[in-house]
Enzyme design. Structure first.
Site, PDB file in Angstrom:
ATOM      1  N   HIS A  36       0.820  -1.212   0.000  1.00  0.00           N
ATOM      2  CA  HIS A  36       0.000   0.000   0.000  1.00  0.00           C
ATOM      3  C   HIS A  36       0.859   1.270   0.000  1.00  0.00           C
ATOM      4  O   HIS A  36       0.412   2.334   0.413  1.00  0.00           O
ATOM      5  CB  HIS A  36      -0.981   0.012   1.171  1.00  0.00           C
ATOM      6  CG  HIS A  36      -2.112  -0.964   1.002  1.00  0.00           C
ATOM      7  ND1 HIS A  36      -3.321  -0.621   0.451  1.00  0.00           N
ATOM      8  CD2 HIS A  36      -2.198  -2.294   1.277  1.00  0.00           C
ATOM      9  CE1 HIS A  36      -4.110  -1.684   0.410  1.00  0.00           C
ATOM     10  NE2 HIS A  36      -3.437  -2.715   0.904  1.00  0.00           N
ATOM     11  N   SER A  69     -10.756 -17.623 -22.753  1.00  0.00           N
ATOM     12  CA  SER A  69      -9.784 -18.081 -21.757  1.00  0.00           C
ATOM     13  C   SER A  69     -10.168 -19.449 -21.247  1.00  0.00           C
ATOM     14  O   SER A  69     -11.291 -19.933 -21.449  1.00  0.00           O
ATOM     15  CB  SER A  69      -9.712 -17.098 -20.584  1.00  0.00           C
ATOM     16  OG  SER A  69     -10.824 -17.276 -19.734  1.00  0.00           O
ATOM     17  N   GLU A 164      -6.525  -1.411 -15.498  1.00  0.00           N
ATOM     18  CA  GLU A 164      -7.089  -1.880 -14.231  1.00  0.00           C
ATOM     19  C   GLU A 164      -7.875  -0.769 -13.531  1.00  0.00           C
ATOM     20  O   GLU A 164      -8.938  -1.017 -12.957  1.00  0.00           O
ATOM     21  CB  GLU A 164      -5.989  -2.422 -13.320  1.00  0.00           C
ATOM     22  CG  GLU A 164      -6.526  -3.104 -12.095  1.00  0.00           C
ATOM     23  CD  GLU A 164      -5.783  -4.372 -11.719  1.00  0.00           C
ATOM     24  OE1 GLU A 164      -6.106  -4.934 -10.668  1.00  0.00           O
ATOM     25  OE2 GLU A 164      -4.908  -4.819 -12.468  1.00  0.00           O
ATOM     26  N   ASP A 176       2.336  -3.912  -9.581  1.00  0.00           N
ATOM     27  CA  ASP A 176       2.150  -5.275 -10.072  1.00  0.00           C
ATOM     28  C   ASP A 176       2.589  -5.409 -11.522  1.00  0.00           C
ATOM     29  O   ASP A 176       3.294  -6.347 -11.897  1.00  0.00           O
ATOM     30  CB  ASP A 176       0.686  -5.683  -9.933  1.00  0.00           C
ATOM     31  CG  ASP A 176       0.221  -5.711  -8.495  1.00  0.00           C
ATOM     32  OD1 ASP A 176       1.080  -5.640  -7.599  1.00  0.00           O
ATOM     33  OD2 ASP A 176      -0.991  -5.798  -8.262  1.00  0.00           O
ATOM     34  N   TYR A 228     -10.155  -1.708   0.158  1.00  0.00           N
ATOM     35  CA  TYR A 228      -8.995  -1.114  -0.511  1.00  0.00           C
ATOM     36  C   TYR A 228      -9.232   0.362  -0.777  1.00  0.00           C
ATOM     37  O   TYR A 228      -8.381   1.214  -0.496  1.00  0.00           O
ATOM     38  CB  TYR A 228      -8.745  -1.880  -1.817  1.00  0.00           C
ATOM     39  CG  TYR A 228      -7.460  -1.532  -2.536  1.00  0.00           C
ATOM     40  CD1 TYR A 228      -6.359  -2.364  -2.452  1.00  0.00           C
ATOM     41  CD2 TYR A 228      -7.354  -0.387  -3.322  1.00  0.00           C
ATOM     42  CE1 TYR A 228      -5.180  -2.073  -3.125  1.00  0.00           C
ATOM     43  CE2 TYR A 228      -6.184  -0.082  -3.986  1.00  0.00           C
ATOM     44  CZ  TYR A 228      -5.109  -0.931  -3.895  1.00  0.00           C
ATOM     45  OH  TYR A 228      -3.951  -0.629  -4.555  1.00  0.00           O
TER      46      TYR A 228
END
Length: 386
Positions: A36, A69, A164, A176, A228
């Site tokens: 974070h 997928s 994202e 990430d 979050y």
């Protein structure tokens, strides 16, 4: 045994009735330390892992993007001209969001060609190992090549983050994607999230005969939901009250003033970020000067801070960490966004079985679902496979 590369190519042919023209992959990541801190313009120290997402690709001539997928029954199809965040949903928002974001970043400079895409992965979902960034990074390098965009890895990381944030709706930072795109074998990526300067730092785990165990608690979490977002809002409120651009600009010496200015909850959120930034810098310095056997205490302190100040741990994560330490791990902490997912334990290789058995036993005694425990190694970042 058929490997993931072959499985991906075979599945592509089965779905689309033709052979893929190229195959790309990108790894998930473990964040060794620095949680974070990324969206607070701070420091992080993740590494790419040897669990990967594969993306098989072929061009189309009609300007349509089709994605399928191995982990979702439904496929998705949309004309490139219609790509927009509000039109994307479900799992396909990750790959199609990357296509949209790449178009945004290149502002039409890239040669846009329709495509068929099939995605296959062994990165666990929901374990805090960034299965989402693995998808985004694999698709980003594949489309960068297909569209001849010529973007460097740092820009492709921004593409993944934009996808994202806007298409998926998760307010994550850039850590990430950076780890997935920049990783190297037995090395971590020391990332300054303000400048995006990245330095590859040797970990030395292999020479020290250390293994990083991932302990997936199977407690599900979602970055797009409230916990979050609430932590991020607290950090932004703390920075505003302290008169700084981001918590990156707050030092340990500023914490007494912060305690006087902020309510208790906001102060604890701020204290976690400030001390975690220091722990990242200490970890990099310690690896350089003393090696990986000396970083255990920093991992432990990081977990305590996430448990007590940022309040993003769970009883299962706390049990995994405590049990691993008692069974011989050098250091342990939860990893990822929190509210579930996985913990990691830096463990001498001759203690791996003992630690794994102890955690399994402790979970059974507490009535928790059996965890999945497996080792990961620092791996190469996204690249073309075929």
């Amino acid at each position: 045994m058929i490997d993931l590369r072959t499985e991906t190519l075979q599945a592509f042919a089965a779905v689309y009735g033709t052979e893929a023209a190229s195959l790309w992959s990108a790894p998930g990541r473990v964040n060794l330390i620095g949680e974070h801190t990324d969206y607070n313009d701070g420091y992080v120290f993740p590494f790419a892992i040897d669990r990967r997402t594969f993306a098989a690709l072929a061009a189309r001539t009609d300007g349509v993007a089709r994605v399928a997928s191995s982990f979702a029954a439904e496929a998705a199809e949309i004309p490139l001209a219609d790509l927009a965040p509000e039109r994307l949903s479900g799992w396909s928002a990750y790959p199609l969001g990357v296509a949209w974001a790449l178009r945004e970043v290149t502002a039409g400079r890239a040669e846009e060609i329709g495509f068929d895409l099939f995605i296959h992965s062994d990165v666990p979902v929901g374990a805090g190992l960034s299965s989402s960034a693995a998808i985004e990074s694999a698709v980003a390098v594949a489309l960068d090549d297909l569209w001849d965009a010529g973007l460097d890895r740092r820009t492709l990381a921004r593409v993944g983050q934009l996808a994202e944030n806007r298409a998926v709706g998760a307010p994550t930072g850039i850590m990430d994607q950076s780890a997935s795109l920049l990783g190297e074998q037995d090395a971590g990526v020391f990332l300054d999230c303000r400048t995006l300067d990245a330095e590859v730092i040797p970990l030395g785990f292999e020479a020290a005969d250390l293994v990083l165990l991932v302990m997936d608690t199977h407690v599900s979490h979602s970055h797009a939901t409230g916990g979050y977002s609430a932590r991020r809002a607290s950090c932004e409120a703390g920075a505003q009250a302290l008169g700084v651009e981001a918590l990156r600009d707050v030092t340990l010496a500023d914490l007494p003033r912060a305690r006087d200015l902020l309510d208790d909850e906001t102060f604890r959120r701020v204290r976690h970020v400030v001390t975690e930034n220091e722990r990242v810098l200490d970890a990099v310095r310690t690896l350089r000067e003393r090696g990986p056997l000396a970083i255990g205490d920093l991992l432990d302190a990081s977990h305590r801070s996430m448990r007590d100040d940022f309040e993003i741990s769970t009883p299962e994560l706390d049990l995994a960490v405590e049990t691993a330490l008692n069974a011989g791990a050098l250091g342990a902490r939860m990893t990822g966004g929190g509210f579930g997912g996985a913990a990691i334990a830096l463990t001498p290789s001759d203690h791996v079985s003992r630690v794994s058995h102890a955690v399994d036993t402790a979970f059974a005694e507490h009535g928790y679902a059996s965890p999945t425990i497996f080792p990961v190694r620092a791996s190469a970042g996204a690249h073309r496979e075929a």
